[in-house]
Design a protein around this motif. Structure first.
Motif, PDB file in Angstrom:
ATOM      1  N   GLY A 131       7.127 -10.323   1.051  1.00 46.43           N
ATOM      2  CA  GLY A 131       5.911 -10.551   0.281  1.00 46.43           C
ATOM      3  C   GLY A 131       6.113 -11.567  -0.824  1.00 46.43           C
ATOM      4  N   SER A 132       5.008 -12.182  -1.252  1.00 44.22           N
ATOM      5  CA  SER A 132       5.088 -13.174  -2.325  1.00 44.22           C
ATOM      6  C   SER A 132       3.824 -13.163  -3.179  1.00 44.22           C
ATOM      7  N   GLY A 134       1.357 -10.688  -6.071  1.00 43.77           N
ATOM      8  CA  GLY A 134       1.573 -10.200  -7.424  1.00 43.77           C
ATOM      9  C   GLY A 134       2.715  -9.197  -7.543  1.00 43.77           C
ATOM     10  N   ALA A 135       2.708  -8.179  -6.706  1.00 37.76           N
ATOM     11  CA  ALA A 135       3.731  -7.130  -6.802  1.00 37.76           C
ATOM     12  C   ALA A 135       5.105  -7.703  -6.462  1.00 37.76           C
ATOM     13  N   ALA A 136       5.168  -8.520  -5.408  1.00 36.45           N
ATOM     14  CA  ALA A 136       6.455  -9.084  -4.973  1.00 36.45           C
ATOM     15  C   ALA A 136       7.056  -9.962  -6.069  1.00 36.45           C
ATOM     16  N   ASP A 158       1.249 -17.982   4.312  1.00 39.43           N
ATOM     17  CA  ASP A 158      -0.164 -18.066   3.927  1.00 39.43           C
ATOM     18  C   ASP A 158      -0.234 -18.717   2.540  1.00 39.43           C
ATOM     19  N   PHE A 160       0.047 -17.523  -0.244  1.00 41.28           N
ATOM     20  CA  PHE A 160       0.960 -16.940  -1.231  1.00 41.28           C
ATOM     21  C   PHE A 160       2.362 -17.556  -1.154  1.00 41.28           C
ATOM     22  N   THR A 205       4.260  -6.266   0.545  1.00 39.82           N
ATOM     23  CA  THR A 205       3.057  -6.862   1.155  1.00 39.82           C
ATOM     24  C   THR A 205       1.983  -5.772   1.221  1.00 39.82           C
ATOM     25  N   ARG A 206       0.838  -6.151   1.757  1.00 38.21           N
ATOM     26  CA  ARG A 206      -0.231  -5.165   1.952  1.00 38.21           C
ATOM     27  C   ARG A 206      -0.067  -4.380   3.241  1.00 38.21           C
ATOM     28  N   MET A 212      -4.138  -1.750   7.537  1.00 36.16           N
ATOM     29  CA  MET A 212      -2.853  -1.939   8.231  1.00 36.16           C
ATOM     30  C   MET A 212      -1.970  -0.702   8.089  1.00 36.16           C
ATOM     31  N   VAL A 234       3.269  -0.089  -1.569  1.00 40.09           N
ATOM     32  CA  VAL A 234       1.985   0.518  -1.188  1.00 40.09           C
ATOM     33  C   VAL A 234       2.025   1.999  -1.556  1.00 40.09           C
ATOM     34  N   TYR A 235       0.989   2.485  -2.252  1.00 40.05           N
ATOM     35  CA  TYR A 235       0.986   3.909  -2.628  1.00 40.05           C
ATOM     36  C   TYR A 235      -0.221   4.654  -2.065  1.00 40.05           C
ATOM     37  N   GLY A 256       5.882   3.845  -3.436  1.00 38.65           N
ATOM     38  CA  GLY A 256       5.065   3.000  -4.315  1.00 38.65           C
ATOM     39  C   GLY A 256       4.526   3.750  -5.526  1.00 38.65           C
ATOM     40  N   MET A 259       6.699   3.425  -8.616  1.00 38.44           N
ATOM     41  CA  MET A 259       6.538   2.179  -9.399  1.00 38.44           C
ATOM     42  C   MET A 259       5.323   2.298 -10.336  1.00 38.44           C
ATOM     43  N   LEU A 260       4.238   2.893  -9.804  1.00 36.68           N
ATOM     44  CA  LEU A 260       3.008   3.057 -10.586  1.00 36.68           C
ATOM     45  C   LEU A 260       3.253   3.965 -11.798  1.00 36.68           C
TER      46      LEU A 260
HETATM   47  P1  NAD Z   1      -1.420  -9.748  -3.269  1.00 37.32           P
HETATM   48  O1  NAD Z   1      -2.745  -9.954  -2.613  1.00 37.32           O
HETATM   49  O2  NAD Z   1      -1.090 -10.452  -4.535  1.00 37.32           O
HETATM   50  O3  NAD Z   1      -0.258 -10.111  -2.200  1.00 37.32           O
HETATM   51  C1  NAD Z   1      -0.325  -9.623  -0.891  1.00 37.32           C
HETATM   52  C2  NAD Z   1       0.949  -9.987  -0.142  1.00 37.32           C
HETATM   53  O4  NAD Z   1       0.869  -9.351   1.158  1.00 37.32           O
HETATM   54  C3  NAD Z   1       1.140 -11.484   0.115  1.00 37.32           C
HETATM   55  O5  NAD Z   1       2.492 -11.833  -0.003  1.00 37.32           O
HETATM   56  C4  NAD Z   1       0.687 -11.645   1.570  1.00 37.32           C
HETATM   57  O6  NAD Z   1       1.334 -12.724   2.218  1.00 37.32           O
HETATM   58  C5  NAD Z   1       1.159 -10.323   2.150  1.00 37.32           C
HETATM   59  N1  NAD Z   1       0.468  -9.946   3.372  1.00 37.32           N
HETATM   60  C6  NAD Z   1      -0.843  -9.627   3.520  1.00 37.32           C
HETATM   61  N2  NAD Z   1      -1.087  -9.332   4.814  1.00 37.32           N
HETATM   62  C7  NAD Z   1       0.106  -9.451   5.478  1.00 37.32           C
HETATM   63  C8  NAD Z   1       0.505  -9.262   6.829  1.00 37.32           C
HETATM   64  N3  NAD Z   1      -0.370  -8.905   7.781  1.00 37.32           N
HETATM   65  N4  NAD Z   1       1.801  -9.462   7.154  1.00 37.32           N
HETATM   66  C9  NAD Z   1       2.690  -9.844   6.207  1.00 37.32           C
HETATM   67  N5  NAD Z   1       2.377 -10.028   4.910  1.00 37.32           N
HETATM   68  C10 NAD Z   1       1.098  -9.838   4.558  1.00 37.32           C
HETATM   69  O7  NAD Z   1      -1.292  -8.182  -3.458  1.00 37.32           O
HETATM   70  P2  NAD Z   1      -0.394  -7.369  -4.510  1.00 37.32           P
HETATM   71  O8  NAD Z   1      -1.132  -7.231  -5.784  1.00 37.32           O
HETATM   72  O9  NAD Z   1       0.969  -7.947  -4.529  1.00 37.32           O
HETATM   73  O10 NAD Z   1      -0.405  -5.930  -3.824  1.00 37.32           O
HETATM   74  C11 NAD Z   1       0.290  -5.690  -2.623  1.00 37.32           C
HETATM   75  C12 NAD Z   1       0.351  -4.188  -2.395  1.00 37.32           C
HETATM   76  O11 NAD Z   1       1.086  -3.602  -3.473  1.00 37.32           O
HETATM   77  C13 NAD Z   1      -1.003  -3.501  -2.396  1.00 37.32           C
HETATM   78  O12 NAD Z   1      -0.968  -2.452  -1.443  1.00 37.32           O
HETATM   79  C14 NAD Z   1      -1.120  -2.915  -3.795  1.00 37.32           C
HETATM   80  O13 NAD Z   1      -1.936  -1.765  -3.841  1.00 37.32           O
HETATM   81  C15 NAD Z   1       0.324  -2.557  -4.060  1.00 37.32           C
HETATM   82  N6  NAD Z   1       0.694  -2.520  -5.480  1.00 37.32           N
HETATM   83  C16 NAD Z   1       1.349  -1.429  -5.907  1.00 37.32           C
HETATM   84  C17 NAD Z   1       1.769  -1.331  -7.222  1.00 37.32           C
HETATM   85  C18 NAD Z   1       2.493  -0.089  -7.663  1.00 37.32           C
HETATM   86  O14 NAD Z   1       2.588   0.151  -8.860  1.00 37.32           O
HETATM   87  N7  NAD Z   1       3.046   0.672  -6.733  1.00 37.32           N
HETATM   88  C19 NAD Z   1       1.516  -2.381  -8.121  1.00 37.32           C
HETATM   89  C20 NAD Z   1       0.847  -3.518  -7.641  1.00 37.32           C
HETATM   90  C21 NAD Z   1       0.439  -3.574  -6.313  1.00 37.32           C
END
Ligand code: NAD
Length: 288
Positions: A131-132, A134-136, A158, A160, A205-206, A212, A234-235, A256, A259-260
């Motif tokens: 992933g790349s 926000g969370a990554a 993509d 990101f 990633t999502r 998914m 993912v949580y 996940g 982390m939250l």
């Molecule tokens: P984002 O939209 O900023 O990034 C999404 C990432 O998922 C991108 O790198 C994208 O390339 C990748 N992605 C999407 N579909 C994909 C696929 N089919 N195959 C491979 N990669 C794919 O989202 P985010 O804010 O980074 O959030 C990502 C997940 O993390 C979400 O489920 C969010 O709820 C979760 N999250 C959890 C916490 C926590 O505290 N546990 C904090 C932030 C986000």
């Protein structure tokens, strides 16, 4: 606690915020520790971020959390930024220090502390992260700052992907002790080769959340060695397919939700200098 003329304001800004568990978690903790603070949630759109900062500055708010879509806009509204917030390029916690608004990012630290609470110390270890977004970005940069030895990033090509390239440059520039490489997530041969010598795999990633939720990035279950730690951001659902497969193979998990919880604990410490009653909060608000 009763709200009085002395009660200090803390809050969450972003949109939507109605579903957030933060007000309950913080107000419970303030009450338990006898702190005269109250925590609310305000629906703020991205273009309203600067106005919200001005209002909270005027009201002398003690601090505030920032959620999507305001985390990036918040960068420009702070008087000062922590190293992590500056490198991640997003702010999720602001502390009012005598009128100066200091921006922090506790998302990555929340992930690091969640690992520690599960018995895994990242120091000197190798992590593979998918992933790349926000969370990554928050996890990759904070883990490097906190002593990770090596990082292999796998990202989908993509919009990101440029984030991942920027993250690599930032880590090389600011944390040269952490070896970092970037690969295309579609390169399955490299994916399984890297996982075979990593200490921890993190899905950031999502994949795993609706729609998914039937999917996992690790399709070849022979990759789940018993000494591989598996973490998911993912949580929702709490136990993703990735975590269920890893558990079935006997791997240690970092979910996940952890982390939250821990990013909130870190923000609480920044606001109050105190530890949140974390076990009570986990039991009350974070158990299924
Ligand atoms: P984002 O939209 O900023 O990034 C999404 C990432 O998922 C991108 O790198 C994208 O390339 C990748 N992605 C999407 N579909 C994909 C696929 N089919 N195959 C491979 N990669 C794919 O989202 P985010 O804010 O980074 O959030 C990502 C997940 O993390 C979400 O489920 C969010 O709820 C979760 N999250 C959890 C916490 C926590 O505290 N546990 C904090 C932030 C986000």
């Amino acid at each position: 606690m009763e709200i009085s003329g002395h009660t200090q304001l803390l809050c969450l800004i972003g949109s939507p915020v109605g579903h957030s568990g933060s007000p309950a978690m913080y107000n419970y903790s303030f009450d338990r520790l006898g702190l005269d603070y109250a925590y609310l949630a305000f629906d703020v759109k991205e273009e309203e971020t600067a106005d919200a900062f001005q209002a909270l500055r005027l009201f002398g708010a003690k601090g505030f959390n920032i959620t999507m879509p305001c985390k990036t806009a918040a960068l420009r509204c702070c008087d000062e930024l922590s190293t992590a917030a500056r490198l991640i390029g997003a702010v999720n916690t602001v502390v009012n220090e005598g009128g100066r608004l200091i921006g922090h990012n506790t998302d990555g630290l929340g992930w690091v502390r969640g690992c520690r609470a599960s018995g895994f110390d990242i120091s000197g270890k190798k992590m593979m992260i998918a992933g790349s977004g926000g969370a990554a970005t928050a996890i990759a940069i904070t883990a490097a700052l906190e002593g990770l030895g090596e990082l292999a990033i796998f990202a989908q090509r993509d919009h990101f992907f440029a984030n991942a390239e920027a993250t690599v440059e930032k880590i090389r520039g600011h944390v040269p002790g952490c070896k970092v490489s970037l690969y295309d997530l579609a390169d399955k041969e490299r994916f399984y080769a890297e996982i075979s010598n990593s200490d921890i795999f993190t899905n950031a990633t999502r994949v795993g959340m609706k729609p998914m939720d039937e999917m996992s990035l690790i399709e070849d279950k022979s990759a789940f060695r018993k000494d591989l730690v598996v973490s998911d951001v993912v949580y929702n659902p709490r136990t993703t397919k990735l975590l269920a497969d890893a558990q079935a193979a006997g791997c240690r998990n970092v979910p996940g939700i952890s982390m939250l919880l821990w990013q909130g604990v870190e923000a609480f410490r920044l606001y109050t200098g105190l530890d949140m009653p974390v076990e009570e909060v986990r039991e009350k608000y974070f158990s299924e």
